[in-house]
Design an enzyme around this catalytic site. Sequence first.
Site, PDB file in Angstrom:
ATOM      1  N   HIS A  13       0.716  -1.476  -0.028  1.00 42.40           N
ATOM      2  CA  HIS A  13      -0.082  -0.094  -0.270  1.00 42.40           C
ATOM      3  C   HIS A  13       1.168   1.077  -0.240  1.00 42.40           C
ATOM      4  O   HIS A  13       0.595   2.413  -0.752  1.00 42.40           O
ATOM      5  CB  HIS A  13      -0.847   0.359   1.002  1.00 42.40           C
ATOM      6  N   LYS A  37     -18.563  -5.053   9.978  1.00 42.34           N
ATOM      7  CA  LYS A  37     -17.368  -5.496   9.911  1.00 42.34           C
ATOM      8  C   LYS A  37     -16.277  -5.235  10.882  1.00 42.34           C
ATOM      9  O   LYS A  37     -15.707  -4.513  11.185  1.00 42.34           O
ATOM     10  CB  LYS A  37     -16.772  -5.377   8.701  1.00 42.34           C
ATOM     11  N   ARG A  86      -2.803  -6.679  -8.197  1.00 42.43           N
ATOM     12  CA  ARG A  86      -1.896  -6.696  -8.479  1.00 42.43           C
ATOM     13  C   ARG A  86      -1.433  -8.720  -9.190  1.00 42.43           C
ATOM     14  O   ARG A  86      -3.339  -8.851  -9.482  1.00 42.43           O
ATOM     15  CB  ARG A  86      -1.416  -7.650  -6.165  1.00 42.43           C
ATOM     16  N   SER A 124      -2.858  -7.766   2.949  1.00 48.90           N
ATOM     17  CA  SER A 124      -3.138  -7.390   4.411  1.00 48.90           C
ATOM     18  C   SER A 124      -3.534  -8.783   5.091  1.00 48.90           C
ATOM     19  O   SER A 124      -2.619  -9.452   6.369  1.00 48.90           O
ATOM     20  CB  SER A 124      -4.492  -6.398   5.278  1.00 48.90           C
TER      21      SER A 124
HETATM   22  N1  COA Z   1      -0.067  -3.820  -1.939  1.00 49.43           N
HETATM   23  C1  COA Z   1      -0.815  -4.532  -0.884  1.00 49.43           C
HETATM   24  N2  COA Z   1      -2.007  -5.429  -0.316  1.00 49.43           N
HETATM   25  C2  COA Z   1      -2.735  -4.587  -1.216  1.00 49.43           C
HETATM   26  C3  COA Z   1      -2.442  -3.558  -2.577  1.00 49.43           C
HETATM   27  C4  COA Z   1      -1.281  -3.472  -2.677  1.00 49.43           C
HETATM   28  N3  COA Z   1      -0.994  -3.206  -3.812  1.00 49.43           N
HETATM   29  N4  COA Z   1      -3.619  -3.375  -3.432  1.00 49.43           N
HETATM   30  C5  COA Z   1      -4.979  -4.114  -2.449  1.00 49.43           C
HETATM   31  N5  COA Z   1      -4.245  -5.035  -1.433  1.00 49.43           N
HETATM   32  C6  COA Z   1      -4.954  -5.645  -0.894  1.00 49.43           C
HETATM   33  C7  COA Z   1      -5.132  -5.131   1.078  1.00 49.43           C
HETATM   34  O1  COA Z   1      -3.999  -6.016   1.607  1.00 49.43           O
HETATM   35  C8  COA Z   1      -6.796  -6.668   0.834  1.00 49.43           C
HETATM   36  O2  COA Z   1      -6.278  -7.550   0.999  1.00 49.43           O
HETATM   37  P1  COA Z   1      -6.629  -8.839   2.190  1.00 49.43           P
HETATM   38  O3  COA Z   1      -7.849  -9.169   1.148  1.00 49.43           O
HETATM   39  O4  COA Z   1      -6.297  -9.754   2.379  1.00 49.43           O
HETATM   40  O5  COA Z   1      -7.204  -8.090   3.940  1.00 49.43           O
HETATM   41  C9  COA Z   1      -7.581  -6.442  -0.226  1.00 49.43           C
HETATM   42  O6  COA Z   1      -5.856  -6.038  -0.581  1.00 49.43           O
HETATM   43  C10 COA Z   1      -8.262  -5.738  -0.533  1.00 49.43           C
HETATM   44  O7  COA Z   1      -7.862  -4.667  -0.020  1.00 49.43           O
HETATM   45  P2  COA Z   1      -8.248  -3.265   0.075  1.00 49.43           P
HETATM   46  O8  COA Z   1      -7.412  -2.916  -1.734  1.00 49.43           O
HETATM   47  O9  COA Z   1      -8.798  -2.915   0.692  1.00 49.43           O
HETATM   48  O10 COA Z   1     -10.084  -3.595  -1.165  1.00 49.43           O
HETATM   49  P3  COA Z   1     -11.735  -3.789   0.096  1.00 49.43           P
HETATM   50  O11 COA Z   1     -12.307  -4.233  -0.938  1.00 49.43           O
HETATM   51  O12 COA Z   1     -10.872  -3.797   1.462  1.00 49.43           O
HETATM   52  O13 COA Z   1     -12.076  -1.907  -0.261  1.00 49.43           O
HETATM   53  C11 COA Z   1     -13.364  -0.393  -0.456  1.00 49.43           C
HETATM   54  C12 COA Z   1     -12.001  -1.885  -0.825  1.00 49.43           C
HETATM   55  C13 COA Z   1     -12.566   0.205  -0.154  1.00 49.43           C
HETATM   56  C14 COA Z   1     -13.647   0.318  -1.745  1.00 49.43           C
HETATM   57  C15 COA Z   1     -14.232  -0.801  -0.075  1.00 49.43           C
HETATM   58  O14 COA Z   1     -13.986  -1.793   1.206  1.00 49.43           O
HETATM   59  C16 COA Z   1     -15.703   0.210   0.057  1.00 49.43           C
HETATM   60  O15 COA Z   1     -15.302   0.695   1.278  1.00 49.43           O
HETATM   61  N6  COA Z   1     -16.486  -0.668  -0.251  1.00 49.43           N
HETATM   62  C17 COA Z   1     -17.653   1.026  -0.026  1.00 49.43           C
HETATM   63  C18 COA Z   1     -18.889   0.991  -1.087  1.00 49.43           C
HETATM   64  C19 COA Z   1     -18.055   1.081  -2.244  1.00 49.43           C
HETATM   65  O16 COA Z   1     -18.055   2.483  -2.600  1.00 49.43           O
HETATM   66  N7  COA Z   1     -17.954   0.497  -3.575  1.00 49.43           N
HETATM   67  C20 COA Z   1     -17.402   0.051  -4.672  1.00 49.43           C
HETATM   68  C21 COA Z   1     -19.066   0.405  -5.652  1.00 49.43           C
HETATM   69  S1  COA Z   1     -19.385  -1.119  -6.014  1.00 49.43           S
END
Ligand code: COA
Length: 158
Positions: A13, A37, A86, A124
Amino acid sequence: MYPGSFDPITLGHVDITERAARLFDRVILAVGRHPSKRGFFDVDERIRLAELSIAHVPNATVSSFSGLVVEFCRAQGARILVRGLRATGDFEPEFQMGLANRDLAPEIETVFLIPPASHMYVSSSLVREIAGHRGDFTRYVSDVVADAVRARVRAGDP
Ligand code: COA
């Protein structure tokens, strides 16, 4: 706007934040609040750890949001949504979310940035999993995050 759960923020990140900060005037790393969550860290701690991990990036700040990410973009005047892509299965769900966000807010563009090969598989949950088994996860996170994860694992399930 660079949204995510950041539970906790990893060096993957941090890398994406640094890349975004070279492309855009200002970067907001946005930690999603999902009351239903239960995370490993609470949102305030995730924010604190993110702030410490990206303190060296002068044009990046940390915020939190609830609700739709595109609404938070609008509220903050952000026009670009940054997501890391990724090698390990990110494409399909990211494509779906990118298209849904475009339906919701056509004026906001999603930009995907790719991490270096060394961070392609970092996540994560990988950090949480290794830490939970008392393995060495420290190469994936900043020192402050490593300390916080160790303390959290030692404290056990509250
Ligand atoms: N390096 C390391 N890890 C990464 C990464 C990177 N460059 N990019 C993503 N990841 C990992 C994260 O660590 C996480 O790992 P885990 O699942 O093992 O814990 C995983 O990828 C996904 O996490 P993240 O990128 O934080 O996405 P998310 O799905 O948890 O959150 C949001 C995405 C914030 C958009 C979503 O949760 C949210 O808040 N949505 C609100 C509703 C909305 O607007 N949705 C979109 C319309 S459909």
